[in-house]
Design an enzyme around this catalytic site. Structure first.
Site, mmCIF file in Angstrom:
data_model
loop_
_atom_site.group_PDB
_atom_site.id
_atom_site.type_symbol
_atom_site.label_atom_id
_atom_site.label_comp_id
_atom_site.label_asym_id
_atom_site.label_seq_id
_atom_site.Cartn_x
_atom_site.Cartn_y
_atom_site.Cartn_z
ATOM 1 N N TYR A 1 -28.621 13.090 -13.607
ATOM 2 C CA TYR A 1 -29.031 13.621 -12.296
ATOM 3 C C TYR A 1 -29.896 14.878 -12.424
ATOM 4 O O TYR A 1 -30.466 15.345 -11.444
ATOM 5 C CB TYR A 1 -27.806 13.947 -11.419
ATOM 6 C CG TYR A 1 -27.008 12.718 -11.022
ATOM 7 C CD1 TYR A 1 -27.585 11.457 -10.993
ATOM 8 C CD2 TYR A 1 -25.668 12.830 -10.665
ATOM 9 C CE1 TYR A 1 -26.853 10.341 -10.644
ATOM 10 C CE2 TYR A 1 -24.930 11.707 -10.310
ATOM 11 C CZ TYR A 1 -25.526 10.467 -10.307
ATOM 12 O OH TYR A 1 -24.800 9.364 -9.949
ATOM 13 N N LYS B 1 -21.126 5.160 -23.004
ATOM 14 C CA LYS B 1 -21.661 3.867 -23.436
ATOM 15 C C LYS B 1 -22.291 4.066 -24.809
ATOM 16 O O LYS B 1 -23.510 3.922 -24.992
ATOM 17 C CB LYS B 1 -22.704 3.366 -22.413
ATOM 18 C CG LYS B 1 -22.099 2.938 -21.089
ATOM 19 C CD LYS B 1 -21.514 1.550 -21.131
ATOM 20 C CE LYS B 1 -22.594 0.509 -21.211
ATOM 21 N NZ LYS B 1 -22.015 -0.851 -21.399
ATOM 22 N N ASP C 1 -17.913 0.747 -18.965
ATOM 23 C CA ASP C 1 -17.777 -0.507 -18.203
ATOM 24 C C ASP C 1 -16.387 -1.112 -18.419
ATOM 25 O O ASP C 1 -15.742 -1.582 -17.472
ATOM 26 C CB ASP C 1 -18.901 -1.502 -18.545
ATOM 27 C CG ASP C 1 -19.093 -1.698 -20.040
ATOM 28 O OD1 ASP C 1 -18.573 -0.885 -20.835
ATOM 29 O OD2 ASP C 1 -19.761 -2.674 -20.431
ATOM 30 N N ASP D 1 -19.285 9.799 -11.478
ATOM 31 C CA ASP D 1 -19.543 9.598 -10.051
ATOM 32 C C ASP D 1 -18.935 8.261 -9.611
ATOM 33 O O ASP D 1 -18.209 8.163 -8.612
ATOM 34 C CB ASP D 1 -21.066 9.606 -9.846
ATOM 35 C CG ASP D 1 -21.470 9.792 -8.409
ATOM 36 O OD1 ASP D 1 -20.572 9.923 -7.550
ATOM 37 O OD2 ASP D 1 -22.680 9.797 -8.123
ATOM 38 N N ASP E 1 -14.884 7.632 -7.794
ATOM 39 C CA ASP E 1 -14.768 6.979 -6.486
ATOM 40 C C ASP E 1 -13.884 5.741 -6.591
ATOM 41 O O ASP E 1 -13.040 5.484 -5.727
ATOM 42 C CB ASP E 1 -16.150 6.560 -5.958
ATOM 43 C CG ASP E 1 -16.802 7.666 -5.150
ATOM 44 O OD1 ASP E 1 -16.307 8.813 -5.224
ATOM 45 O OD2 ASP E 1 -17.801 7.399 -4.456
#
Ligand code: NAD
Length: 368
Positions: A142, A192, A225, A249, A253
């Site tokens: 970001y 990852k 993942d 992020d 959630d």
């Protein structure tokens, strides 16, 4: 010794309504536990824009830097939607996070037994769940450069850059290990590393910090993942999860919603220790200003109250009192008290914001 200090920024919409219930609890600590907080209040978001023409006045920023912690309600609302990006209410919150350098975002996912039916997962998968996601908040994709939409040949290309320095990874890893030591002593780091160099570095640095400074804590690594799958399959296998800004992020959630309503979710954002040893800290509910229910006494104050409990634990080292507040919340839920957002299909009569706060105070009284 000086009293612990708190700067309250209640903000817009339901922010002041839910914060009013936190103020009752702060007063309760003064009256019943003889623990006095020095509380100051100021404006952030739309209400600050209305008064000062900016969502965060420089004086407010300076007060936030000087306080032991900041407690924030929520910012924003339709009235401010058309404002220029530079003065939108959310910019006030972003400025606080940036200038206080709050690099570790703590998002607990805790399932109160009385609300286990609210989850979209089976009750036995979520009942008693208590995990903490630590998301790196001030770096990563970001923020990395280059970024933008450029033209290459005869088409446009959108670019963002995932970038982490060793020190950025190490400091958030330390936050996660410190937290784990106060909990069940387990950290799972997610990235990852199979396809991203930044992930390889992330894994190496987390392992190094562990081996040198925290080898009493159990550490595991998981691809993000696979972590998402495991979070929905059997979330109770985790204690603390540490991950980067982007994966955090999404995963925070996902984990938070395992437990039900937005009105229940607290958060903390922590930075480096100050001179007094306390971390720079901002505590806030995950929800926004909920303009659809603002001013109607319908808001659930529990997310904001649990954010204050996090302040007790992480800023003021008052873990037993934090647990006392959390148990008071658990007790009123077990008694069947529900604000409108927690009403199941069977219906019933919801309590107001103030009634929920009063019931939690009564449960605190009973805890003495
Ligand atoms: P929201 O979180 O404000 O509301 C989403 C839904 O959840 C609404 O139906 C609302 O009534 C309900 N809800 C939220 N909190 C609740 C509570 N405590 N009790 C009961 N119900 C609750 O999100 P939104 O509608 O997308 O955004 C509204 C405004 O809030 C926007 O201006 C947005 O930019 C802002 N916002 C601010 C923050 C923040 O201050 N950190 C976060 C998200 C959104």
């Amino acid at each position: 010794m000086a009293n612990p200090s708190i700067l309250i920024l209640a903000g817009d919409g339901i922010g002041p309504e839910v914060m009013a219930e936190v103020k009752k609890i702060i007063a309760w600590f003064g009256q019943k536990r003889a623990i006095t907080f020095d509380v100051a209040e100021d404006l952030v978001g739309g209400c600050a824009y209305d008064k000062f023409g900016t969502p965060l006045h420089d004086d407010t920023m300076a007060r936030a830097q000087a306080a032991d912690c900041v407690l924030l309600g929520a910012v924003g609302g339709p009235k401010y939607d058309k404002l220029d990006f530079s003065v939108k209410p959310e910019r006030g919150l972003l400025r606080l996070r940036k200038e206080m350098d709050l690099y570790a975002n703590l998002r607990p996912a805790q399932c109160f037994d009385a609300l286990a039916d609210f989850s979209s997962l089976k009750k036995d998968v979520v009942a008693g769940l208590d995990i903490m996601i630590v998301r790196e908040l001030t770096s990563g994709v970001y923020f990395g450069e280059p970024r933008g939409i450029f033209t290459e040949g005869n088409e446009r290309v959108g670019i963002n850059t995932q970038r982490y320095t060793e020190s950025e990874i190490a400091r958030v890893a330390r936050s996660a290990f410190e937290l784990a030591r106060r909990r069940r002593n387990k950290v799972c780091s997610m990235e990852k590393a199979n396809v991203m160099e930044s992930g390889i570095l992330w894994r190496e640095v987390v392992q190094e910090v562990h081996d040198k400074e925290y080898n009493d804590v159990e550490l595991s690594h998981m691809y993000a993942d696979a972590g998402a799958m495991q979070l929905t399959r059997w979330p109770k296998q985790f204690d603390v999860i540490v991950t980067d800004n982007l994966f955090g992020d999404l995963l925070s959630d996902l984990a938070a919603m395992l437990t039900g309503s937005l009105g229940m979710l607290p958060s903390a954002s922590l930075g480096a220790p100050m001179k007094n040893g306390r971390p720079k800290a901002l505590y806030e509910p995950v929800h926004g200003s909920a303009p659809d229910i603002a001013g109607q006494g319908k808001a659930n104050p529990i997310a904001c109250i649990l954010s204050f409990a996090m302040a007790l634990r992480y800023s003021f080292d008052m873990g037993a009192d934090a647990t006392r507040v959390e148990q008071a919340v658990e007790k009123v839920l077990a008694q069947g008290l529900r604000t409108a957002d927690l009403m199941g299909p069977e219906g019933g009569k919801p309590v107001s914001t103030g009634q929920m706060g009063d019931a939690i105070i009564a449960a605190l009284d009973a805890s003495l």
